[in-house]
Scaffold this active site. Structure first.
Site, PDB file in Angstrom:
ATOM      1  N   GLY A 157       2.663   2.911  10.871  1.00 29.85           N
ATOM      2  CA  GLY A 157       3.956   3.674  10.352  1.00 29.85           C
ATOM      3  C   GLY A 157       4.610   4.063  11.646  1.00 29.85           C
ATOM      4  O   GLY A 157       5.078   4.764  11.869  1.00 29.85           O
TER       5      GLY A 157
ATOM      6  N   GLY B  48       3.118  -1.003   3.976  1.00 29.55           N
ATOM      7  CA  GLY B  48       2.568   0.576   4.022  1.00 29.55           C
ATOM      8  C   GLY B  48       4.768   0.966   3.380  1.00 29.55           C
ATOM      9  O   GLY B  48       5.013   1.046   2.314  1.00 29.55           O
ATOM     10  N   GLY B  49       4.839   1.904   4.217  1.00 28.41           N
ATOM     11  CA  GLY B  49       6.921   1.704   4.282  1.00 28.41           C
ATOM     12  C   GLY B  49       7.685   1.096   4.120  1.00 28.41           C
ATOM     13  O   GLY B  49       8.246   1.446   3.170  1.00 28.41           O
TER      14      GLY B  49
ATOM     15  N   GLU C   4      -4.636  -4.626  10.698  1.00 26.92           N
ATOM     16  CA  GLU C   4      -4.421  -3.448  10.642  1.00 26.92           C
ATOM     17  C   GLU C   4      -4.503  -2.565  12.487  1.00 26.92           C
ATOM     18  O   GLU C   4      -5.250  -2.101  11.854  1.00 26.92           O
ATOM     19  CB  GLU C   4      -4.551  -2.174   9.579  1.00 26.92           C
ATOM     20  CG  GLU C   4      -4.086  -3.087   8.379  1.00 26.92           C
ATOM     21  CD  GLU C   4      -4.179  -2.239   7.434  1.00 26.92           C
ATOM     22  OE1 GLU C   4      -1.841  -2.005   6.658  1.00 26.92           O
ATOM     23  OE2 GLU C   4      -3.808  -0.992   7.203  1.00 26.92           O
TER      24      GLU C   4
ATOM     25  N   SER D 253       3.802  -2.218  10.522  1.00 25.64           N
ATOM     26  CA  SER D 253       5.244  -2.290  10.446  1.00 25.64           C
ATOM     27  C   SER D 253       5.545  -3.219  10.438  1.00 25.64           C
ATOM     28  O   SER D 253       6.593  -3.497  10.899  1.00 25.64           O
ATOM     29  CB  SER D 253       5.849  -1.881  11.735  1.00 25.64           C
ATOM     30  OG  SER D 253       4.596   0.161  11.543  1.00 25.64           O
TER      31      SER D 253
ATOM     32  N   ASN E   5       1.003  -1.563  -0.002  1.00 21.81           N
ATOM     33  CA  ASN E   5       0.084  -0.273  -0.059  1.00 21.81           C
ATOM     34  C   ASN E   5       1.157   1.060   0.342  1.00 21.81           C
ATOM     35  O   ASN E   5       1.206   1.263   1.772  1.00 21.81           O
ATOM     36  CB  ASN E   5      -0.807   0.182   1.239  1.00 21.81           C
ATOM     37  CG  ASN E   5      -1.744   0.889   1.254  1.00 21.81           C
ATOM     38  OD1 ASN E   5      -1.801   2.566   0.558  1.00 21.81           O
ATOM     39  ND2 ASN E   5      -2.557   1.143   2.497  1.00 21.81           N
ATOM     40  N   TRP E   6       0.811   2.051  -0.901  1.00 22.54           N
ATOM     41  CA  TRP E   6       2.073   2.898  -1.537  1.00 22.54           C
ATOM     42  C   TRP E   6       1.307   4.082  -0.738  1.00 22.54           C
ATOM     43  O   TRP E   6       2.460   5.126   0.271  1.00 22.54           O
ATOM     44  CB  TRP E   6       2.601   2.995  -2.570  1.00 22.54           C
ATOM     45  CG  TRP E   6       3.223   1.566  -3.055  1.00 22.54           C
ATOM     46  CD1 TRP E   6       4.109   0.908  -2.296  1.00 22.54           C
ATOM     47  CD2 TRP E   6       4.457   2.072  -4.645  1.00 22.54           C
ATOM     48  NE1 TRP E   6       5.199   0.922  -3.181  1.00 22.54           N
ATOM     49  CE2 TRP E   6       5.084   0.728  -4.845  1.00 22.54           C
ATOM     50  CE3 TRP E   6       4.058   3.160  -5.762  1.00 22.54           C
ATOM     51  CZ2 TRP E   6       5.483   0.871  -5.257  1.00 22.54           C
ATOM     52  CZ3 TRP E   6       4.943   2.150  -6.744  1.00 22.54           C
ATOM     53  CH2 TRP E   6       5.537   1.648  -6.583  1.00 22.54           C
ATOM     54  N   LYS E   7      -0.259   4.372  -0.462  1.00 22.72           N
ATOM     55  CA  LYS E   7      -0.528   5.574   0.167  1.00 22.72           C
ATOM     56  C   LYS E   7      -0.206   6.784  -0.597  1.00 22.72           C
ATOM     57  O   LYS E   7      -0.376   6.365  -2.183  1.00 22.72           O
ATOM     58  CB  LYS E   7       0.222   5.905   1.929  1.00 22.72           C
ATOM     59  CG  LYS E   7       0.003   4.587   2.792  1.00 22.72           C
ATOM     60  CD  LYS E   7       0.046   4.705   4.005  1.00 22.72           C
ATOM     61  CE  LYS E   7       0.089   3.163   4.775  1.00 22.72           C
ATOM     62  NZ  LYS E   7       0.693   3.453   6.469  1.00 22.72           N
TER      63      LYS E   7
ATOM     64  N   HIS F 148      -9.856   1.546   4.813  1.00 19.66           N
ATOM     65  CA  HIS F 148      -7.850   1.657   5.425  1.00 19.66           C
ATOM     66  C   HIS F 148      -8.397   2.295   7.130  1.00 19.66           C
ATOM     67  O   HIS F 148      -9.687   3.682   6.695  1.00 19.66           O
ATOM     68  CB  HIS F 148      -6.561   2.701   4.638  1.00 19.66           C
ATOM     69  CG  HIS F 148      -5.674   1.901   5.702  1.00 19.66           C
ATOM     70  ND1 HIS F 148      -5.496   2.775   6.310  1.00 19.66           N
ATOM     71  CD2 HIS F 148      -4.878   1.561   4.731  1.00 19.66           C
ATOM     72  CE1 HIS F 148      -3.887   2.652   6.730  1.00 19.66           C
ATOM     73  NE2 HIS F 148      -3.529   1.299   6.449  1.00 19.66           N
TER      74      HIS F 148
ATOM     75  N   GLU G  41      -6.931   4.647   7.672  1.00 20.93           N
ATOM     76  CA  GLU G  41      -6.734   6.442   7.302  1.00 20.93           C
ATOM     77  C   GLU G  41      -7.744   6.931   6.554  1.00 20.93           C
ATOM     78  O   GLU G  41      -8.097   8.110   7.357  1.00 20.93           O
ATOM     79  CB  GLU G  41      -5.352   6.604   6.292  1.00 20.93           C
ATOM     80  CG  GLU G  41      -4.097   6.510   7.286  1.00 20.93           C
ATOM     81  CD  GLU G  41      -2.862   5.621   6.842  1.00 20.93           C
ATOM     82  OE1 GLU G  41      -2.786   5.795   5.217  1.00 20.93           O
ATOM     83  OE2 GLU G  41      -1.163   5.441   7.716  1.00 20.93           O
TER      84      GLU G  41
END
Ligand code: 13P
Length: 251
Positions: free
Chosen positions: A172, A234-235, A166, A213, A11-13, A94, A96
């Protein structure tokens, strides 16, 4: 014994560009990490969907979709548009989106149905806040999030769905749920799916991804848990070397 093909999803956001997309696809395809047992998915920004090399063995997904079919919804994207862009998966719910854009359980459920009925695969995200975990509300929150989608959907809508657990406090932050803690929660989610008539039959084959993470150094321990069937990353998905390491950990 059921076989759940491990899904490692990026998930590149609101990150990434064409250069990253190109290098990510060429690294993944050349490393030969995709197999009968491991699937790779990239969910880049909408603007990169058209730049995705359709010859790649990597699957393409979107990070969001409108619950509406078409019309005066400035800035939104429809499921037909994602279908034409050759998306196979769509992330929905998600945290977010839920927190920053006030997407309610009801909206998430409408989007889930929209995705499923267009023949795409929803990646339904669930998760509790730190406060909810510390107050022992984790199971209640997850059960509610699942129930809202079950109420709005039919049995068939679940056929190709994936769930991503999640925990919000692990996203993150560098904090990860311990493998045991994640396993316990994943097992709860599977049991909860089994308890509903609409999802009873797919509970065993449902892939439940862990997100929060996930990194090369914790991926093996997380992915070796019985009910953890992949990751939503993500990251660490923004660096081809890290993402490849996680894909290797899955194989
Ligand atoms: P991080 O891997 O950066 O914690 O993000 C997880 C996530 O939100 C994936 O959807």
């Amino acid at each position: 014994m059921t076989i759940r093909r491990t899904l490692i999803a990026a998930n590149w956001k609101m990150n990434g560009d064409i250069a990253l997309l190109d290098s990510m696809l060429s690294v993944i395809d050349s490393e030969g990490v995709i197999s009968d047992t491991v699937e790779a998915l990239i969910c880049p920004s909408f603007t990169l969907l058209g730049a995705f090399d359709k010859q790649s063995n990597v699957c393409l997904g979107a990070q969001n979709v409108s619950q509406h079919d078409s019309g005066a919804y400035t800035g939104e994207i429809s499921i037909e548009m994602l279908k034409q862009a050759a998306c196979e998966y769509v992330i929905v719910g998600h945290s977010e989106r839920r927190e920053i854009y006030a997407e309610t359980d009801q909206i998430v459920a409408e989007k889930f149905v929209q995705i499923a009925r267009a023949g795409l695969k929803p990646v339904l995200c669930l998760g509790e806040s730190l406060e909810q975990r510390e107050s022992n509300f984790t199971e209640k929150v997850l059960a509610q999030q699942i129930a809202a989608v079950i109420d709005a959907s039919d049995v068939n809508d679940w056929a190709h769905a994936v769930i991503a657990y999640e925990p919000i406090w692990a996203i993150g932050t560098g904090k990860t749920a311990t493998p045991e803690m994640a396993q316990e929660t994943h097992a709860f989610i599977r049991e909860n799916l089994r308890s509903h008539s609409k999802t009873h039959d797919i509970a065993e084959t449902m892939r439940i991804l862990y997100g929060g993470s996930m990194k090369p150094d914790n991926a093996v321990d997380l992915l070796s848990q019985a009910d953890i069937d992949g990751g939503l990353v993500g990251g660490a998905s923004l660096d081809p070397n890290s993402f490849i390491s996680i894909l290797k950990a899955a194989s």
